[in-house]
Every structure is written in C-alpha cells, then in structure tokens.
Design a protein around this motif. Structure first.
Motif, PDB file in Angstrom:
ATOM      1  N   LEU A  30       0.832  -1.216   0.000  1.00 56.03           N
ATOM      2  CA  LEU A  30       0.000   0.000   0.000  1.00 56.03           C
ATOM      3  C   LEU A  30       0.860   1.257   0.000  1.00 56.03           C
ATOM      4  CD1 LEU A  30      -2.770   1.301   0.139  1.00 56.03           C
ATOM      5  CD2 LEU A  30      -2.708   1.060   2.630  1.00 56.03           C
ATOM      6  N   LEU A  31       1.898   1.277   0.829  1.00 53.85           N
ATOM      7  CA  LEU A  31       2.787   2.450   0.862  1.00 53.85           C
ATOM      8  C   LEU A  31       3.499   2.637  -0.473  1.00 53.85           C
ATOM      9  CD1 LEU A  31       4.349   2.116   4.447  1.00 53.85           C
ATOM     10  CD2 LEU A  31       2.535   3.665   3.675  1.00 53.85           C
ATOM     11  N   LEU A  32       3.896   1.517  -1.104  1.00 57.97           N
ATOM     12  CA  LEU A  32       4.554   1.615  -2.402  1.00 57.97           C
ATOM     13  C   LEU A  32       3.604   2.174  -3.461  1.00 57.97           C
ATOM     14  CD1 LEU A  32       6.999   1.031  -4.202  1.00 57.97           C
ATOM     15  CD2 LEU A  32       6.091  -1.286  -4.545  1.00 57.97           C
ATOM     16  N   CYS A  33       2.358   1.732  -3.442  1.00 56.89           N
ATOM     17  CA  CYS A  33       1.364   2.248  -4.403  1.00 56.89           C
ATOM     18  C   CYS A  33       1.107   3.726  -4.189  1.00 56.89           C
ATOM     19  CB  CYS A  33       0.073   1.456  -4.295  1.00 56.89           C
ATOM     20  SG  CYS A  33       0.211  -0.269  -4.812  1.00 56.89           S
ATOM     21  N   LEU A  34       0.993   4.144  -2.922  1.00 56.94           N
ATOM     22  CA  LEU A  34       0.765   5.567  -2.643  1.00 56.94           C
ATOM     23  C   LEU A  34       1.970   6.402  -3.055  1.00 56.94           C
ATOM     24  CD1 LEU A  34      -0.952   5.346   0.878  1.00 56.94           C
ATOM     25  CD2 LEU A  34      -2.035   5.708  -1.340  1.00 56.94           C
ATOM     26  N   GLY A  35       3.180   5.898  -2.797  1.00 60.14           N
ATOM     27  CA  GLY A  35       4.370   6.640  -3.195  1.00 60.14           C
ATOM     28  C   GLY A  35       4.483   6.774  -4.699  1.00 60.14           C
ATOM     29  N   LEU A  36       4.219   5.681  -5.417  1.00 56.31           N
ATOM     30  CA  LEU A  36       4.259   5.758  -6.873  1.00 56.31           C
ATOM     31  C   LEU A  36       3.182   6.686  -7.426  1.00 56.31           C
ATOM     32  CD1 LEU A  36       4.942   2.017  -7.805  1.00 56.31           C
ATOM     33  CD2 LEU A  36       6.554   3.936  -7.889  1.00 56.31           C
ATOM     34  N   GLY A  37       2.010   6.659  -6.798  1.00 57.48           N
ATOM     35  CA  GLY A  37       0.954   7.576  -7.223  1.00 57.48           C
ATOM     36  C   GLY A  37       1.353   9.023  -7.035  1.00 57.48           C
ATOM     37  N   TRP A  38       2.046   9.307  -5.916  1.00 61.39           N
ATOM     38  CA  TRP A  38       2.509  10.673  -5.668  1.00 61.39           C
ATOM     39  C   TRP A  38       3.554  11.087  -6.689  1.00 61.39           C
ATOM     40  CZ3 TRP A  38       7.283  12.727  -3.970  1.00 61.39           C
ATOM     41  CH2 TRP A  38       7.243  14.057  -3.590  1.00 61.39           C
ATOM     42  N   LEU A  39       4.477  10.172  -7.027  1.00 62.04           N
ATOM     43  CA  LEU A  39       5.496  10.481  -8.029  1.00 62.04           C
ATOM     44  C   LEU A  39       4.867  10.699  -9.404  1.00 62.04           C
ATOM     45  CD1 LEU A  39       8.319   7.966  -7.024  1.00 62.04           C
ATOM     46  CD2 LEU A  39       8.260  10.437  -6.633  1.00 62.04           C
ATOM     47  N   ILE A  40       3.868   9.915  -9.740  1.00 68.02           N
ATOM     48  CA  ILE A  40       3.173  10.105 -11.020  1.00 68.02           C
ATOM     49  C   ILE A  40       2.503  11.477 -11.071  1.00 68.02           C
ATOM     50  CG2 ILE A  40       1.240   9.273 -12.420  1.00 68.02           C
ATOM     51  CD1 ILE A  40       1.946   6.447 -11.497  1.00 68.02           C
ATOM     52  N   GLN A  41       1.900  11.878  -9.956  1.00 69.44           N
ATOM     53  CA  GLN A  41       1.265  13.197  -9.911  1.00 69.44           C
ATOM     54  C   GLN A  41       2.293  14.310 -10.090  1.00 69.44           C
ATOM     55  OE1 GLN A  41      -0.304  14.342  -6.123  1.00 69.44           O
ATOM     56  NE2 GLN A  41      -1.776  15.772  -6.997  1.00 69.44           N
ATOM     57  N   ARG A  42       3.443  14.211  -9.403  1.00 62.74           N
ATOM     58  CA  ARG A  42       4.471  15.240  -9.542  1.00 62.74           C
ATOM     59  C   ARG A  42       4.980  15.321 -10.973  1.00 62.74           C
ATOM     60  NH1 ARG A  42       7.189  17.048  -5.026  1.00 62.74           N
ATOM     61  NH2 ARG A  42       8.209  18.376  -6.600  1.00 62.74           N
ATOM     62  N   ALA A  43       5.209  14.177 -11.593  1.00 65.84           N
ATOM     63  CA  ALA A  43       5.687  14.173 -12.976  1.00 65.84           C
ATOM     64  C   ALA A  43       4.657  14.776 -13.921  1.00 65.84           C
ATOM     65  CB  ALA A  43       6.032  12.749 -13.390  1.00 65.84           C
ATOM     66  N   ALA A  44       3.379  14.461 -13.702  1.00 65.41           N
ATOM     67  CA  ALA A  44       2.326  15.012 -14.561  1.00 65.41           C
ATOM     68  C   ALA A  44       2.203  16.519 -14.387  1.00 65.41           C
ATOM     69  CB  ALA A  44       0.997  14.327 -14.250  1.00 65.41           C
ATOM     70  N   LEU A  45       2.338  17.000 -13.149  1.00 64.35           N
ATOM     71  CA  LEU A  45       2.236  18.442 -12.922  1.00 64.35           C
ATOM     72  C   LEU A  45       3.403  19.183 -13.550  1.00 64.35           C
ATOM     73  CD1 LEU A  45       1.015  18.549  -9.198  1.00 64.35           C
ATOM     74  CD2 LEU A  45      -0.322  18.912 -11.271  1.00 64.35           C
ATOM     75  N   ARG A  46       4.624  18.629 -13.438  1.00 64.07           N
ATOM     76  CA  ARG A  46       5.777  19.286 -14.071  1.00 64.07           C
ATOM     77  C   ARG A  46       5.632  19.303 -15.593  1.00 64.07           C
ATOM     78  NH1 ARG A  46       8.897  16.471 -10.064  1.00 64.07           N
ATOM     79  NH2 ARG A  46       9.281  14.812 -11.609  1.00 64.07           N
ATOM     80  N   ARG A  47       5.155  18.225 -16.143  1.00 68.77           N
ATOM     81  CA  ARG A  47       4.975  18.169 -17.597  1.00 68.77           C
ATOM     82  C   ARG A  47       3.888  19.151 -18.042  1.00 68.77           C
ATOM     83  NH1 ARG A  47       3.588  12.721 -21.158  1.00 68.77           N
ATOM     84  NH2 ARG A  47       3.600  13.750 -23.216  1.00 68.77           N
ATOM     85  N   GLY A  48       2.813  19.252 -17.255  1.00 74.03           N
ATOM     86  CA  GLY A  48       1.761  20.208 -17.601  1.00 74.03           C
ATOM     87  C   GLY A  48       2.238  21.637 -17.517  1.00 74.03           C
ATOM     88  N   ALA A  49       3.065  21.955 -16.499  1.00 72.97           N
ATOM     89  CA  ALA A  49       3.592  23.321 -16.377  1.00 72.97           C
ATOM     90  C   ALA A  49       4.511  23.654 -17.539  1.00 72.97           C
ATOM     91  CB  ALA A  49       4.329  23.469 -15.049  1.00 72.97           C
TER      92      ALA A  49
END
Length: 449
Positions: free
Chosen positions: A33-52
């Motif tokens: 569960l912690l690994l899934c949440l961490g990967l989800g957070w990293l995916i969100q950060r990458a998507a936000l940087r790409r969108g910016a």
C-alpha cells in the motif's frame, strides 16, 4: 436492506483487517500500500511538471473546456493512479496472502478521487475568483474524512461523542454535533447561493443596454441577498433557533458597528458610486495627488492607474467625501494650453499663425474647436504667446502631444528666423569713470634720529 448488507460487509472487512494485523504477513499489505501511494505521488508530480512545461511553451490560447479538463485531471491523478496500482497489486498479492487492507484502500481512494473532482467542479461553477478556490483542498479533505469514517463504520461513534459535548445558549440546548451540522448546512446553502449568484451575474453581463455600473450593483446585491437567505434557511433546518442568537447578534452588531466604521463607510460609498454613476471604468480622474484612469470599482475601493503604470487603491469614502476632477465625466474633450515666448523684434502675426498651423497638423488635436493663438503677456525677456487646442483622448496622456507640438514649433521658428529669447542681463555704467589717485610709496626703513 441494502444498507444493512453493506454495513455487514464493512463490519466483516474490518474484522478481517484486525485478523490480518495479528499476522506478520500483514507487512506485505502495508508495504504494498505504501509503495502504491508513493508511486501515485510520483506520477502526480511528474504530470504536474509536464503540464507546467507544456503551458509555458504553448503559443496558442487553450479553450475553456480543455482547460477545465486538464485542471480536473490534475486533481485526481494521485488517487486514480494509486487506485489503479492498488488494484493491480491486490490481484497479484491475493494469490499468496489476505488482502483485507488493500480491499479497504480501494473505496477510500475511489471516494477521494470523486470528492476532489466534485469540489473542483463546484469551484469552477461558482467562479474562479470565489473564496472556494482558497479552501478547495480543505473542503475536499474534510468531505473525504466524513466518507472515510462512514466506510470504516466509525461515523456513528464519532457522532455520539460529538453529541455528548453540549451546552446551553439562552433557552436552547446545543451540542457540538448540532453546530457542525449547522456549519455544514450553511456551507452547502452558501455554495448553492454562490452558484446561483454567479449564474445571475453572467446573465447580467450579457444584458444589452444596461449600464455596466448598474450590472455590478445588481450582481453584488443579489449575491449578498442570496447569502443572507442561505444562512437564514440553513440554521433552522438543523434545529438551531434564530431567535436564540438575536441577543448575541445584536451585541456583535453594535461592536462591529463601532470597530468597522471606516469599512462600512467604504462599502456604502462604493454602492453610491456604482448607483449614481459619477465614476465609470475608463474615466480620467484626479483626486488629491492621484491622477489616472479608473480601472476597477469595487464596493470597498477604486483602482486608479496612473500614466506611469502605478495603480493606486483609493478608498471609496475618499471619492465620495472629497472633490474629484473627472476629465471625462460628460465629455472627453479637454483643453491643452501651451505657452511660447518670442523676441520683441519678432513678427507676432506670423508667429501666432505658425502656432495654429503646427497644431492643426497634429492628428490628436481636434479641428473643432479650432486651435487659437493669443498674446498672453509682455515678459521681461520676450513676448509670451499661448496656444489653445483641444484633444479628445486625455487618457492617452499629454506628454507626447506636448512634445510633438514643441518640437514642430521650434523647427518652424528656426526656419522662419523667429528667435526664442532666453534670460539676459545688460549692465550699464552711467557717467565718467574716475581715474585712480596716485599715492606715494610707503618706505619700510626705520626713521633716523
């Protein structure tokens, strides 16, 4: 019957989780569960940087629908990506261990994604400048906590604990749960009132033939009335008697009246300015030492933009209680007086004709009223001439047109041989100059006896 089955299923799920917590194998679920949440957070950060980066490199205007979709997806990237990873991990881990903890994470992440998107949609419906934007994350988190407590079955116990904390206000007994219900109901009705107010404001903005100031006043009055009605309707719905709060409200009103006199005066003055239309957006005004174009009129202050780009925020009480020079109130035409000086030997008729010719050659100078030249006065160094002309766009400033006229007059005077005098001083000595008197040299030798 369906609610009973659902409650029983969640109760069984909680018992299974408690059983799993007694086994060392639960560490696999926690780590997954912690690994899934961490990967989800990293995916969100990458998507936000790409969108910016994409937004910074965009060279065209993005449509409102696309912008809404992009911002909406950003709100749910983390819960949706984490949910997808949990589902995949649960399918794999279920072959070897119990996955009760991952089963609980699935509805929690699903509800988080749904709540975030709903709150974002409400914010967009109410308006981007609404106060909801600053508290969007707070409202989404609070709503998710309530849903999470309901999912795990702890919400009834929390409600009982809140109801046990009670106090008496006047003749009515209130509990902490009642106050929270009232607050939640007020928030919901306020959201509805803000949405209706935003819809009416957009409808008024499209009204043809209605003055802009009147549209602003109607929109703000309607929104204020809707907010008051929302509060008055919401509190009785949860059992709070409004008469109980009358004494407290009266005392609070007296205190606010003394402490917020200036703010109240500014708000009243703002409505006066909007209703009597003495100031409008785009007017060129001077109040005190501030001179500029009116850019915005709110119920508390007015924004004035000077020619140098500096914006001054002037309280509305100042505009109502002092003299305001409005150069474009009823007519945008303003006079532009310019003074020139020529020598006493100059041809005055020709010099005055040159001033009129130069003024007529400027595109910003009006042909009606026609420019005129006058002999203003006789100065110490020359004769003072004054050119009177009119312009219709004072909001564009007068420095450029003044410079253009001065340069053109200087060139014409130089070509015509008309001198522009400068201060001179002539010193005359009257009578003969006295000749110096010869004096005997003084000896420095001592006298002999």
């Amino acid at each position: 019957m369906q609610d009973t089955v659902t409650s029983a299923e969640f109760a069984k799920l909680l018992r299974d989780i408690w059983s799993d917590l007694q086994e060392p194998a639960v560490l696999w679920q926690i780590g997954t569960l912690l690994l899934c949440l961490g990967l989800g957070w990293l995916i969100q950060r990458a998507a936000l940087r790409r969108g910016a980066a994409a937004a910074a490199a965009a060279t065209h205007t993005v449509s409102a629908a696309r912008r809404f979709g992009e911002h909406g997806v950003k709100r749910v990237i983390f819960p949706l990506s984490a949910l997808l990873l949990v589902l995949m991990a649960r399918g794999v881990l279920a072959r070897y261990h119990n996955v009760s903890l991952l089963d609980l994470a699935v509805p929690l992440l699903s509800s988080l994604a749904a709540i975030r998107f709903v709150v974002f949609t409400l914010r967009q419906a109410i308006g981007r400048s609404s106060w909801l934007g600053a508290f969007e994350r707070f409202f989404a988190t609070l709503a998710w906590l309530v849903v999470a407590l309901h999912i795990v079955g702890w919400l009834p116990e929390v409600i009982d604990s809140l109801e046990s904390v009670s106090f008496t206000l006047g003749s009515q007994k209130l509990s902490l749960w009642t106050l929270l219900q009232g607050l939640a109901m007020v928030m919901l009705t306020l959201l509805l009132a803000m949405w209706v107010g935003g819809a009416l404001e957009r409808r008024l903005a499209l009204a043809v033939g209605m003055d802009s100031n009147l549209r602003v006043v109607l929109a703000r009055v309607l929104r204020a009335v809707l907010i008051v009605v929302a509060v008055l309707v919401a509190l009785p719905m949860v059992g709070i008697d409004l008469t109980t709060l009358s004494v407290f409200g009266g005392a609070l009103g007296v205190g606010l009246g003394f402490g917020l006199q200036k703010i109240a005066a500014n708000y009243v003055s703002g409505f006066i300015l909007l209703l009597d239309r003495s100031l409008r957006i785009g007017n060129l005004i001077t109040v005190g030492t501030e001179r500029g174009i009116v850019k915005e009129i709110t119920t508390r202050y007015t924004v004035i933009r000077a020619a140098n780009g500096v914006e001054s925020i002037v309280p509305n009480e100042t505009l109502v209680g002092s003299v305001v020079q409005n150069e474009t109130f009823s007519d945008s035409q303003v006079a532009l007086p310019l003074t020139f000086q020529v020598g006493y030997e100059a041809d005055l008729e020709r010099a005055m004709g040159i001033l009129i010719e130069v003024a007529l050659q400027q595109p910003r100078v009006l042909k009606d009223p026609v420019p005129k030249a006058f002999l203003a006065s006789f100065g110490d160094n020359g004769i003072n001439l004054r050119l009177g002309c009119w312009i219709a766009d004072p909001e564009e400033g007068t420095l450029q047109i003044t410079s253009d006229i001065n340069m053109a007059v200087w060139r014409r005077f130089k070509a015509e041989g008309i001198s522009i005098p400068f201060p001179q001083r002539e010193v005359r000595l009257l009578g003969a100059v006295p000749e110096p008197v010869a004096t005997a040299p003084v000896s420095s030798q001592p006298a002999q006896t």
